[in-house]
Design an enzyme around this catalytic site. Structure first.
Site, short mmCIF file in Angstrom:
data_model
loop_
_atom_site.label_atom_id
_atom_site.label_comp_id
_atom_site.label_asym_id
_atom_site.label_seq_id
_atom_site.Cartn_x
_atom_site.Cartn_y
_atom_site.Cartn_z
N TYR A 75 1.37 -1.00 -0.36
CA TYR A 75 -0.21 -0.30 0.11
C TYR A 75 0.77 1.59 0.08
CZ TYR A 75 -2.87 4.04 1.43
OH TYR A 75 -3.90 4.69 1.90
O1 NJP Z 1 -11.67 5.80 2.64
P1 NJP Z 1 -12.71 5.24 1.86
P2 NJP Z 1 -11.01 7.81 1.83
N1 NJP Z 1 -13.42 3.05 -8.37
O2 NJP Z 1 -12.92 3.37 1.98
C1 NJP Z 1 -13.59 4.99 -4.20
C2 NJP Z 1 -6.40 7.45 0.80
N2 NJP Z 1 -6.34 7.88 2.50
O3 NJP Z 1 -11.96 8.58 2.04
O4 NJP Z 1 -16.43 3.17 -5.67
C3 NJP Z 1 -13.91 4.47 -8.33
O5 NJP Z 1 -13.97 5.90 2.80
C4 NJP Z 1 -14.21 3.96 -3.34
O6 NJP Z 1 -16.29 4.31 -4.01
P3 NJP Z 1 -17.20 2.86 -3.44
C5 NJP Z 1 -7.03 6.42 0.56
O7 NJP Z 1 -5.82 5.50 -0.08
C6 NJP Z 1 -6.85 7.58 2.90
O8 NJP Z 1 -10.18 6.99 3.84
O9 NJP Z 1 -18.03 3.83 -4.32
N3 NJP Z 1 -14.19 4.05 -7.36
C7 NJP Z 1 -14.53 5.45 -2.13
O10 NJP Z 1 -15.56 6.71 -2.49
C8 NJP Z 1 -7.78 6.23 -1.05
O11 NJP Z 1 -6.53 7.06 -2.04
C9 NJP Z 1 -6.49 7.33 4.69
O12 NJP Z 1 -16.52 1.62 -3.67
C10 NJP Z 1 -12.56 3.83 -5.97
C11 NJP Z 1 -13.34 5.87 -2.09
O13 NJP Z 1 -13.10 5.65 -3.24
C12 NJP Z 1 -8.24 8.11 -0.40
O14 NJP Z 1 -7.82 8.48 0.91
C13 NJP Z 1 -4.65 7.83 4.92
C14 NJP Z 1 -13.09 2.32 -6.31
C15 NJP Z 1 -12.63 5.43 -0.82
O15 NJP Z 1 -13.22 5.80 0.18
C16 NJP Z 1 -9.58 8.36 0.19
O16 NJP Z 1 -9.69 7.40 0.87
C17 NJP Z 1 -4.02 7.92 3.73
C18 NJP Z 1 -12.36 1.71 -7.66
N4 NJP Z 1 -12.34 1.06 -8.62
C19 NJP Z 1 -5.04 8.28 2.24
N5 NJP Z 1 -11.86 1.45 -5.13
C20 NJP Z 1 -6.96 6.76 6.35
N6 NJP Z 1 -8.36 6.64 5.76
O17 NJP Z 1 -6.29 7.06 6.99
C21 NJP Z 1 -12.53 2.51 -4.22
O18 NJP Z 1 -2.89 8.50 4.04
N7 NJP Z 1 -13.13 3.90 -4.75
#
Ligand code: NJP
Length: 227
Positions: A148
Protein backbone atom coordinates in the site's frame (compact mmCIF):
# COMPACT_ATOMS: atom_id res chain seq x y z
CA UNK A 1 -18.63 30.95 -7.75
CA UNK A 2 -19.18 28.81 -10.80
CA UNK A 3 -16.16 26.49 -10.70
CA UNK A 4 -16.69 22.82 -11.44
CA UNK A 5 -14.89 20.28 -9.23
CA UNK A 6 -14.80 16.58 -10.13
CA UNK A 7 -14.12 14.13 -7.28
CA UNK A 8 -13.38 10.42 -7.67
CA UNK A 9 -14.07 8.24 -4.65
CA UNK A 10 -16.81 10.68 -3.64
CA UNK A 11 -19.12 8.03 -2.18
CA UNK A 12 -17.53 7.95 1.27
CA UNK A 13 -14.81 9.21 3.59
CA UNK A 14 -12.49 11.96 2.36
CA UNK A 15 -14.17 12.31 -1.04
CA UNK A 16 -17.67 12.73 0.42
CA UNK A 17 -16.42 15.18 3.06
CA UNK A 18 -14.70 17.20 0.33
CA UNK A 19 -17.93 17.25 -1.69
CA UNK A 20 -19.77 18.69 1.35
CA UNK A 21 -17.09 21.33 1.97
CA UNK A 22 -16.91 22.30 -1.72
CA UNK A 23 -20.71 22.56 -1.97
CA UNK A 24 -20.62 25.05 0.93
CA UNK A 25 -18.02 27.05 -1.07
CA UNK A 26 -20.35 27.17 -4.07
CA UNK A 27 -18.65 24.67 -6.37
CA UNK A 28 -20.60 22.69 -8.92
CA UNK A 29 -19.72 19.05 -8.38
CA UNK A 30 -19.16 15.91 -10.40
CA UNK A 31 -19.26 13.02 -7.93
CA UNK A 32 -17.89 9.70 -9.15
CA UNK A 33 -17.52 6.23 -7.63
CA UNK A 34 -18.97 2.73 -8.08
CA UNK A 35 -21.65 3.13 -5.35
CA UNK A 36 -24.15 5.32 -7.19
CA UNK A 37 -26.75 4.81 -4.44
CA UNK A 38 -24.48 6.60 -1.97
CA UNK A 39 -23.61 9.31 -4.51
CA UNK A 40 -27.30 9.92 -5.26
CA UNK A 41 -28.05 10.29 -1.54
CA UNK A 42 -25.17 12.75 -1.20
CA UNK A 43 -26.39 14.70 -4.23
CA UNK A 44 -29.85 14.95 -2.63
CA UNK A 45 -28.25 16.31 0.54
CA UNK A 46 -26.17 18.90 -1.36
CA UNK A 47 -28.85 20.12 -3.76
CA UNK A 48 -29.04 18.00 -6.89
CA UNK A 49 -29.19 20.93 -9.34
CA UNK A 50 -25.48 21.62 -8.84
CA UNK A 51 -24.34 17.99 -8.62
CA UNK A 52 -23.77 15.38 -11.32
CA UNK A 53 -23.52 11.74 -10.21
CA UNK A 54 -21.33 9.43 -12.33
CA UNK A 55 -20.91 5.68 -12.07
CA UNK A 56 -17.16 5.15 -12.25
CA UNK A 57 -14.82 2.25 -11.75
CA UNK A 58 -11.48 4.06 -11.93
CA UNK A 59 -9.82 1.01 -13.48
CA UNK A 60 -12.07 1.28 -16.60
CA UNK A 61 -11.15 3.87 -19.23
CA UNK A 62 -14.64 3.68 -20.77
CA UNK A 63 -16.12 4.79 -17.42
CA UNK A 64 -13.57 7.59 -17.13
CA UNK A 65 -14.31 8.91 -20.62
CA UNK A 66 -18.09 8.70 -20.07
CA UNK A 67 -17.68 10.64 -16.81
CA UNK A 68 -15.77 13.45 -18.53
CA UNK A 69 -18.24 13.60 -21.43
CA UNK A 70 -21.22 13.80 -19.05
CA UNK A 71 -19.49 16.45 -16.96
CA UNK A 72 -18.81 18.60 -20.04
CA UNK A 73 -22.35 18.13 -21.35
CA UNK A 74 -23.81 19.13 -17.98
CA UNK A 75 -21.51 21.96 -16.86
CA UNK A 76 -19.52 22.85 -20.00
CA UNK A 77 -16.14 22.80 -18.24
CA UNK A 78 -14.07 21.10 -15.54
CA UNK A 79 -11.95 23.43 -13.41
CA UNK A 80 -10.48 21.02 -10.88
CA UNK A 81 -10.15 17.27 -10.44
CA UNK A 82 -9.60 15.55 -7.09
CA UNK A 83 -8.29 12.07 -7.99
CA UNK A 84 -9.02 10.56 -4.60
CA UNK A 85 -10.39 7.04 -5.17
CA UNK A 86 -8.20 4.44 -3.55
CA UNK A 87 -8.24 1.30 -1.51
CA UNK A 88 -6.28 -0.08 1.37
CA UNK A 89 -3.63 -2.62 1.84
CA UNK A 90 -3.48 -6.30 2.47
CA UNK A 91 -2.42 -7.89 5.73
CA UNK A 92 1.15 -9.14 5.79
CA UNK A 93 4.39 -7.94 4.21
CA UNK A 94 6.03 -8.83 0.92
CA UNK A 95 6.87 -12.32 2.20
CA UNK A 96 3.39 -13.42 3.14
CA UNK A 97 0.67 -11.05 1.77
CA UNK A 98 -1.90 -12.46 -0.65
CA UNK A 99 -0.36 -11.33 -3.93
CA UNK A 100 -3.70 -11.64 -5.75
CA UNK A 101 -5.04 -8.81 -3.58
CA UNK A 102 -2.18 -6.57 -4.67
CA UNK A 103 -3.59 -6.45 -8.18
CA UNK A 104 -6.81 -4.56 -7.36
CA UNK A 105 -4.94 -2.19 -5.10
CA UNK A 106 -2.30 -1.28 -7.67
CA UNK A 107 -4.93 -1.03 -10.42
CA UNK A 108 -7.06 1.31 -8.28
CA UNK A 109 -4.40 3.39 -6.56
CA UNK A 110 -1.94 3.79 -9.43
CA UNK A 111 -3.40 2.79 -12.82
CA UNK A 112 -6.78 4.32 -11.87
CA UNK A 113 -5.17 7.67 -11.07
CA UNK A 114 -3.36 7.57 -14.43
CA UNK A 115 -6.64 6.89 -16.24
CA UNK A 116 -8.42 9.74 -14.43
CA UNK A 117 -5.64 12.11 -15.46
CA UNK A 118 -5.60 10.95 -19.07
CA UNK A 119 -9.39 11.31 -19.34
CA UNK A 120 -9.55 14.73 -17.61
CA UNK A 121 -6.42 16.52 -18.86
CA UNK A 122 -7.82 17.75 -22.21
CA UNK A 123 -10.69 19.54 -20.42
CA UNK A 124 -8.39 20.73 -17.62
CA UNK A 125 -5.94 22.21 -20.11
CA UNK A 126 -8.76 24.30 -21.60
CA UNK A 127 -9.69 25.67 -18.17
CA UNK A 128 -6.05 25.99 -16.93
CA UNK A 129 -7.30 23.73 -14.20
CA UNK A 130 -6.08 22.29 -10.92
CA UNK A 131 -5.28 18.61 -10.26
CA UNK A 132 -5.35 17.30 -6.69
CA UNK A 133 -4.28 13.78 -5.84
CA UNK A 134 -4.83 11.79 -2.66
CA UNK A 135 -1.43 10.39 -1.89
CA UNK A 136 -0.59 9.50 1.68
CA UNK A 137 1.80 10.07 4.54
CA UNK A 138 2.63 6.46 3.62
CA UNK A 139 3.78 7.78 0.23
CA UNK A 140 6.69 9.56 1.92
CA UNK A 141 7.55 7.19 4.75
CA UNK A 142 9.03 3.73 4.87
CA UNK A 143 6.60 1.13 6.15
CA UNK A 144 8.11 -2.35 6.31
CA UNK A 145 6.69 -4.68 3.67
CA UNK A 146 3.80 -2.40 2.70
CA UNK A 147 2.66 -2.61 -0.91
CA UNK A 148 0.00 0.00 0.00
CA UNK A 149 2.76 2.41 0.97
CA UNK A 150 4.54 1.58 -2.30
CA UNK A 151 1.36 2.34 -4.26
CA UNK A 152 1.17 5.76 -2.58
CA UNK A 153 4.87 6.42 -3.35
CA UNK A 154 3.74 5.93 -6.94
CA UNK A 155 1.04 8.58 -6.46
CA UNK A 156 3.69 10.94 -5.07
CA UNK A 157 5.71 10.24 -8.24
CA UNK A 158 2.68 10.89 -10.42
CA UNK A 159 2.19 14.26 -8.73
CA UNK A 160 5.81 15.33 -9.18
CA UNK A 161 6.01 14.13 -12.79
CA UNK A 162 2.65 15.63 -13.73
CA UNK A 163 3.73 19.04 -12.42
CA UNK A 164 6.76 18.91 -14.71
CA UNK A 165 4.61 17.79 -17.66
CA UNK A 166 2.28 20.74 -17.07
CA UNK A 167 5.00 23.35 -16.51
CA UNK A 168 4.19 26.51 -18.48
CA UNK A 169 0.49 25.71 -18.88
CA UNK A 170 -0.71 27.71 -15.87
CA UNK A 171 -2.10 24.51 -14.36
CA UNK A 172 -1.51 23.45 -10.76
CA UNK A 173 -0.94 20.11 -9.05
CA UNK A 174 -1.48 19.48 -5.33
CA UNK A 175 -0.61 16.26 -3.52
CA UNK A 176 -2.83 15.75 -0.47
CA UNK A 177 -1.01 13.42 1.92
CA UNK A 178 -3.14 12.34 4.85
CA UNK A 179 -1.99 10.43 7.87
CA UNK A 180 -4.56 8.26 9.61
CA UNK A 181 -8.13 9.41 8.91
CA UNK A 182 -11.24 7.90 10.47
CA UNK A 183 -13.14 6.66 7.38
CA UNK A 184 -14.65 3.37 6.14
CA UNK A 185 -11.14 2.68 4.76
CA UNK A 186 -10.62 0.92 8.12
CA UNK A 187 -12.80 -1.93 9.40
CA UNK A 188 -12.39 -0.65 12.97
CA UNK A 189 -12.36 3.12 13.73
CA UNK A 190 -8.67 3.98 14.30
CA UNK A 191 -7.52 5.76 17.47
CA UNK A 192 -5.89 9.21 17.28
CA UNK A 193 -7.08 9.74 13.74
CA UNK A 194 -8.07 12.82 11.79
CA UNK A 195 -11.67 13.34 10.67
CA UNK A 196 -12.54 13.25 6.97
CA UNK A 197 -13.45 16.98 7.13
CA UNK A 198 -9.88 17.80 8.25
CA UNK A 199 -8.63 16.60 4.87
CA UNK A 200 -11.52 18.32 3.07
CA UNK A 201 -10.37 21.61 4.67
CA UNK A 202 -6.89 21.09 3.20
CA UNK A 203 -8.36 20.48 -0.26
CA UNK A 204 -10.44 23.67 -0.04
CA UNK A 205 -7.37 25.63 1.10
CA UNK A 206 -5.34 24.48 -1.91
CA UNK A 207 -8.24 25.13 -4.29
CA UNK A 208 -8.96 28.63 -3.02
CA UNK A 209 -5.47 30.08 -3.52
CA UNK A 210 -5.01 32.72 -6.24
CA UNK A 211 -3.80 31.50 -9.65
CA UNK A 212 -0.12 32.30 -8.99
CA UNK A 213 -0.02 30.10 -5.85
CA UNK A 214 0.60 26.39 -6.48
CA UNK A 215 0.29 24.47 -3.20
CA UNK A 216 2.54 21.54 -4.12
CA UNK A 217 2.02 19.20 -1.17
CA UNK A 218 0.07 19.07 2.06
CA UNK A 219 1.09 16.48 4.64
CA UNK A 220 -1.63 16.35 7.28
CA UNK A 221 -1.23 14.07 10.26
CA UNK A 222 -3.00 13.78 13.61
CA UNK A 223 -1.28 15.46 16.53
CA UNK A 224 0.61 12.72 18.37
CA UNK A 225 -1.08 11.68 21.61
CA UNK A 226 0.56 12.52 24.95
CA UNK A 227 3.21 9.98 25.93
O1 NJP B 1 -11.65 5.67 2.29
P1 NJP B 1 -13.11 5.21 1.86
P2 NJP B 1 -10.96 7.12 2.38
N1 NJP B 1 -13.46 2.89 -8.69
O2 NJP B 1 -13.01 3.74 1.80
C1 NJP B 1 -13.68 4.74 -3.95
C2 NJP B 1 -6.50 7.62 0.91
N2 NJP B 1 -5.99 7.63 2.26
O3 NJP B 1 -11.88 8.23 2.23
O4 NJP B 1 -16.41 2.79 -5.66
C3 NJP B 1 -14.02 4.00 -8.22
O5 NJP B 1 -14.12 5.85 2.74
C4 NJP B 1 -14.79 4.28 -3.04
O6 NJP B 1 -16.03 4.29 -3.75
P3 NJP B 1 -16.86 2.96 -4.25
C5 NJP B 1 -6.97 6.30 0.36
O7 NJP B 1 -5.89 5.51 -0.07
C6 NJP B 1 -6.77 7.31 3.32
O8 NJP B 1 -10.11 7.06 3.60
O9 NJP B 1 -18.26 3.43 -4.15
N3 NJP B 1 -13.97 4.37 -6.94
C7 NJP B 1 -14.82 5.39 -2.02
O10 NJP B 1 -15.59 6.49 -2.46
C8 NJP B 1 -7.82 6.79 -0.80
O11 NJP B 1 -7.02 7.08 -1.92
C9 NJP B 1 -6.24 7.33 4.60
O12 NJP B 1 -16.48 1.84 -3.35
C10 NJP B 1 -13.35 3.55 -6.09
C11 NJP B 1 -13.36 5.82 -1.94
O13 NJP B 1 -12.70 5.30 -3.11
C12 NJP B 1 -8.42 8.10 -0.28
O14 NJP B 1 -7.65 8.45 0.86
C13 NJP B 1 -4.92 7.71 4.80
C14 NJP B 1 -12.72 2.38 -6.50
C15 NJP B 1 -12.69 5.26 -0.71
O15 NJP B 1 -13.30 5.81 0.39
C16 NJP B 1 -9.86 8.03 0.15
O16 NJP B 1 -9.99 7.01 1.12
C17 NJP B 1 -4.16 8.02 3.70
C18 NJP B 1 -12.81 2.05 -7.88
N4 NJP B 1 -12.26 0.93 -8.38
C19 NJP B 1 -4.71 7.99 2.45
N5 NJP B 1 -12.17 1.78 -5.41
C20 NJP B 1 -7.03 6.98 5.82
N6 NJP B 1 -8.34 6.80 5.73
O17 NJP B 1 -6.42 6.87 6.91
C21 NJP B 1 -12.44 2.56 -4.37
O18 NJP B 1 -2.90 8.37 3.91
N7 NJP B 1 -13.15 3.65 -4.76
Amino acid sequence: HKSVLLITGASSGIGAATARAAAREGYKLVLAARSTDKLTALAQELGPENVLVCALDVTQMDDQRAMVNEALETFGQIDAVFANAGCGGTPGGFSEADHERWKDMILTNVYGVGLTLQACLPALKRSKGHVLLTGSAAGRATIPGSMYSASKWAVTGIGYNLREELRGTGMRVTLIEPGMVDTPFFDEPPEHALADRDIANAVIYALSQPAHVDVNEMLIRPTPPLA
